[in-house]
Design an enzyme around this catalytic site. Sequence first.
Site, PDB file in Angstrom:
ATOM      1  N   HIS A 295       0.886  -0.990  -0.099  1.00 19.09           N
ATOM      2  CA  HIS A 295       0.152   0.151  -0.125  1.00 19.09           C
ATOM      3  C   HIS A 295       0.925   1.302  -0.138  1.00 19.09           C
ATOM      4  O   HIS A 295       1.862   1.304   0.647  1.00 19.09           O
ATOM      5  CB  HIS A 295      -0.916   0.167   1.345  1.00 19.09           C
TER       6      HIS A 295
ATOM      7  N   ASP B  77      -7.858  -5.292   0.090  1.00 17.72           N
ATOM      8  CA  ASP B  77      -8.269  -6.468  -0.977  1.00 17.72           C
ATOM      9  C   ASP B  77      -7.928  -7.779  -0.765  1.00 17.72           C
ATOM     10  O   ASP B  77      -8.238  -8.693  -1.755  1.00 17.72           O
ATOM     11  CB  ASP B  77      -7.579  -5.832  -2.487  1.00 17.72           C
TER      12      ASP B  77
END
Length: 431
Positions: free
Chosen positions: A308, A366
């Site tokens: 991320h 996700d």
Amino acid sequence: MADKNKSATLTLEGKSFELPVLSPTAGPEVIDIRKLYAQAGVFTYDPGFTSTASCDSTITYIDGDEGELLHRGYPIDQLAEKSHYLEVCFLLLYGHLPTADELEKFEVLVTRHTMIHEQMHYFFRGFRRDSHPMATMVGVVGAMSAFYHDSLDINDQHQREVASIRLIAKMPTIAAMAYKYSIGQPFVYPRNDLDYAANFLHMCFSVPAEQYNVDPILSRAMDRIFTLHADHEQNASTSTVRLASSSGANPFACIAAGIACLWGPAHGGANQACLEMLREIGSVDRIPEYLARAKDKNDPFRLMGFGHRVYKNFDPRAKVMKESADEVLALLGVENNPTLQVAKELEKIALEDPYFIEKKLYPNVDFYSGIILDAIGFPTSMFTPIFALARTVGWVSQWKEQLADPQLKIGRPRQLYLGETSRDYVDIENR
Ligand code: SDX
């Protein structure tokens, strides 16, 4: 916000420039460079915006090192456990948790806007049945500006409010219609006696031929997934919505732009890519092969659902999602789901691997969401449309916040030009 006593000094070719330092309520201070080019004749350079604040905001705050995510100051794990999606929508839109009366009025308002103009059904028919539902959503949401002419004027507060409610209310209907169209089943109208998540499941999974009863376990899991995806600071798709809106584009065009950006596998498309990756790995003994590929600079393969831009610690949403995956699959009697076993083992091995430790790569939102969506019954092609549905409130809240900013200017980045300097045209016979 501007801290009178604080400034940064930039020294360039013997000249010094004082730049104000702005103080946040949380997170890093920022150096205000709005006057830099006028004063010093130079740009800053930050292609991925890794060190750049594009705006100020009061909606969502992320501390990537602490793995903290706050919506109007409330931690995401508390909201996921104690709140529900429409209450979180109210919080994001209006800045405070609603009273019982405010919440009831808001839920009725959203519920009564869930149908779309009947003539919009024809838009779906223009798509191939095997179109990706995200292609359909981009097209149909953009086309809302061809129907809802009484909520296009961004300078009219009431029209902005109407457009906001219409988008939040109609996105599940449009997503469900995109799904039904892709599987050749008839569209299912929304029902006002169902809550937001249950209504979405009803529109996706009921058929005219028989009664469909929404499983409360699945409905709760669906609602929690919506909450976990609601907003996330100035991510790529939210920044796209803000940039589109800065030109004065209508709300439906701006949200369609956000959907298009979210589709990418590095962003919202990762949930589909992650489940497909987990299925491709297939069994725990094949994990080392894929980890090696993820670490190989010459291999474009990345571990989908990992890493991320901001989180260099656990994504708090991934934690809640993982707990929810365990709970939902156990309640559905599929706790030994092979994909979930591969995901858990992959997470365990990756988090012990020096490469992932050094680069601070952790599971993101996700990584587990697809396992739950698969257990609920969705095909992978519906994973990103569900992300887009849930993120609509974040896009709309950020869009409203930007329009309320009296300093709003059109977004127009500059560049570091490395091309040819001026040169004369050469006739073709002389080339
Ligand atoms: C979302 O911004 C948001 O808030 C997004 C989001 C939201 O709610 O809106 O949180 C939703 O988009 C989550 C992210 C979903 N994407 C994925 O899961 C795709 C896989 N992840 C990567 O593509 C990547 O981690 C990103 C795109 C998410 C972040 O990219 P960055 O911050 O630009 O990181 P990077 O590409 O600079 O990577 C740093 C290093 C690189 O190695 P070096 O060049 O330093 O040698 O880490 C490596 C990368 O190669 N790396 C990975 C990796 N992610 C980064 N290596 C293997 N597998 C990965 N997943």
